[in-house]
Enzyme design. Structure first.
Site, short mmCIF file in Angstrom:
data_model
loop_
_atom_site.label_atom_id
_atom_site.label_comp_id
_atom_site.label_asym_id
_atom_site.label_seq_id
_atom_site.Cartn_x
_atom_site.Cartn_y
_atom_site.Cartn_z
N GLY A 1 16.04 -1.82 5.32
CA GLY A 1 17.42 -1.91 4.83
C GLY A 1 17.65 -0.88 3.74
O GLY A 1 18.39 -1.10 2.78
N ALA B 1 19.22 1.90 3.29
CA ALA B 1 20.51 2.48 2.93
C ALA B 1 21.52 1.43 2.48
O ALA B 1 22.68 1.75 2.20
CB ALA B 1 21.08 3.27 4.11
N GLN C 1 22.93 -1.85 -0.06
CA GLN C 1 23.23 -1.93 -1.50
C GLN C 1 21.98 -2.11 -2.35
O GLN C 1 21.81 -1.43 -3.36
CB GLN C 1 24.17 -3.11 -1.76
CG GLN C 1 25.57 -2.92 -1.24
CD GLN C 1 26.55 -2.51 -2.34
OE1 GLN C 1 26.23 -2.58 -3.51
NE2 GLN C 1 27.71 -2.08 -1.95
N ARG D 1 24.83 -13.58 6.40
CA ARG D 1 25.57 -14.69 7.02
C ARG D 1 27.01 -14.28 7.26
O ARG D 1 27.71 -13.92 6.32
CB ARG D 1 25.50 -15.90 6.08
CG ARG D 1 25.96 -17.19 6.71
CD ARG D 1 25.54 -18.33 5.81
NE ARG D 1 25.97 -19.62 6.29
CZ ARG D 1 25.57 -20.76 5.76
NH1 ARG D 1 24.72 -20.75 4.75
NH2 ARG D 1 25.98 -21.91 6.23
N ASN E 1 17.51 -14.04 11.82
CA ASN E 1 16.52 -13.39 10.97
C ASN E 1 15.10 -13.57 11.50
O ASN E 1 14.25 -12.71 11.30
CB ASN E 1 16.66 -13.88 9.53
CG ASN E 1 17.75 -13.13 8.81
OD1 ASN E 1 17.67 -11.93 8.62
ND2 ASN E 1 18.81 -13.83 8.45
N GLN F 1 8.97 -7.47 12.58
CA GLN F 1 8.42 -6.71 11.44
C GLN F 1 7.02 -7.19 11.08
O GLN F 1 6.14 -6.38 10.75
CB GLN F 1 9.38 -6.79 10.25
CG GLN F 1 10.65 -6.00 10.54
CD GLN F 1 11.58 -5.86 9.36
OE1 GLN F 1 11.33 -6.40 8.28
NE2 GLN F 1 12.66 -5.14 9.56
N VAL G 1 12.60 -9.72 0.38
CA VAL G 1 13.79 -9.86 -0.45
C VAL G 1 14.95 -10.41 0.38
O VAL G 1 15.76 -11.19 -0.10
CB VAL G 1 14.18 -8.49 -1.06
CG1 VAL G 1 15.47 -8.58 -1.86
CG2 VAL G 1 13.04 -7.95 -1.92
N ARG H 1 17.10 -14.79 -14.04
CA ARG H 1 18.37 -15.45 -14.36
C ARG H 1 18.16 -16.62 -15.31
O ARG H 1 18.92 -16.83 -16.26
CB ARG H 1 19.03 -15.95 -13.07
CG ARG H 1 19.64 -14.85 -12.22
CD ARG H 1 20.02 -15.34 -10.83
NE ARG H 1 20.83 -14.37 -10.11
CZ ARG H 1 21.07 -14.40 -8.81
NH1 ARG H 1 20.57 -15.39 -8.07
NH2 ARG H 1 21.82 -13.49 -8.23
N HIS I 1 14.12 -19.83 -2.66
CA HIS I 1 15.15 -18.96 -3.24
C HIS I 1 16.48 -19.37 -2.62
O HIS I 1 16.96 -18.78 -1.66
CB HIS I 1 14.84 -17.48 -2.98
CG HIS I 1 15.97 -16.59 -3.41
ND1 HIS I 1 16.37 -16.51 -4.72
CD2 HIS I 1 16.79 -15.78 -2.71
CE1 HIS I 1 17.40 -15.68 -4.81
NE2 HIS I 1 17.68 -15.23 -3.59
#
Length: 328
Positions: free
Chosen positions: A11, A13, A15, A94, A107, A114, A131, A164, A189
């Site tokens: 992933g 490219a 954000q 989603r 997924n 992978q 991630v 956080r 998570h």
């Protein structure tokens, strides 16, 4: 000069990838004396491959002394060839009207493939951080799809929740975040994860004693940390990419270079500690040294905490049973 470390990012490219790659190439993740070769995976469609090419052009234009090479590809076996570290960022988001179980299954296809590619071509001691969400279960799927690799090579990112929670405690205490130690985030998570400051200290003094407010813990602290991602989407119109990338760098840096005795949270396969079913990838307190993590054992779990731990474990076991038929 050290030999380059090969780092794969999926992933690449997207954000999070965009917030991540420049920091890896500058040495923030593996050290200021460690050259890296970036092996970047993106979807095979024309738009994604063009975006990847653009990101690689920008990486070239930074002239990072530590960036020893780059590969851009749509083939997992090319991206994962001989890698030392994998950051599996790409996942199916989603969509509108999509049920969580549909998201899990979509997924599962990605992470089965992978995991198999890692099994085939990655270094045997590859360190894998998932991630892409649902991160714990995606990591479980990849781990189960790579039977020749040590399950301990596979981890999920709980560090964003950990960071956080640290910042919320620092705000509550009016103290710098750097003085806080021994925070734990248990579980998945997801909004069910349980940030636990019962053992935490600020400059050596007990945070539990300083705050001493179970009402704040249950009705403000835990939900604020759990729903922080949603709050950022609402405020920014986009998901939390830069803070996620930062957490990924923290996770891998501590895993590779060591946490210097400090507790950090990693999603790792359970060894049965704390009554968590063996093999479930669960957020635990760990310390890291010489490229290995060790669970912090034998912490007392009170009734309040047990309730939260049971809830997040139940969610993970439900996710696991939802994909188990795909894993043979």
């Amino acid at each position: 000069m050290k030999a380059p470390v090969r780092v794969a990012v999926t992933g690449a490219a997207g954000q999070i990838g965009y917030a991540l790659l420049f920091r890896i190439a500058s040495g923030e993740m593996l050290g200021k004396d460690q050259p890296v070769i970036l092996q970047l995976l993106e979807l095979s469609n024309e738009k994604a491959q063009a975006a990847l090419k653009g990101v690689m052009m920008e990486l070239e234009d930074c002239a990072f002394p530590l960036l020893a090479g780059m590969v851009g590809t749509d083939d997992a076996e090319v991206a994962f060839k001989d890698i030392d570290v994998a950051l599996l960022v790409g996942a199916r988001p989603r969509g509108p009207g999509m049920e969580r179980k549909d998201l899990l299954l979509e997924n599962a296809k990605i992470f089965t493939a992978q995991g198999a590619a890692l099994n085939k071509v990655a270094k045997r001691d590859v360190k894998v951080l998932v991630v892409g969400n649902p991160a714990n279960t995606n990591a479980y799927i990849a781990m189960k799809s790579a039977p020749d690799l040590n399950p301990k090579n596979f981890t999920a990112m709980l560090r964003l929740d950990h960071n956080r929670a640290l910042s919320q405690l620092a705000l509550k205490l009016g103290k710098p975040v750097g003085g806080i130690e021994k925070l734990v985030v248990w579980g998945n998570h997801s909004p069910t994860m349980y940030p636990d400051y019962r053992f935490a200290t600020s400059d050596g003094a007990s945070i539990g004693d300083a705050i001493n407010d179970q009402e704040w813990n249950a009705s403000t602290f835990i939900p604020t940390v759990g729903k922080r991602g949603a709050a950022i989407i609402e405020a920014r119109g986009l998901s939390s990419a830069a803070s996620a990338a930062n957490a990924a760098i923290d996770h891998v840096r501590d895993w590779v270079l060591g946490s210097n005795g400090k507790w950090v949270t990693m999603g790792v396969p359970s060894d049965g500690s704390y009554g968590i079913s063996e093999g479930v990838i669960f957020g635990f307190p760990v310390t890291t040294e010489n490229g290995q993590y060790s669970l912090v054992k034998d912490l007392p779990i009170d009734d309040f905490s047990q309730k939260y731990i049971d809830k997040t474990l139940a969610e993970l076991e439900e996710e696991r049973s939802g994909v188990s038929h795909l894993l043979g």
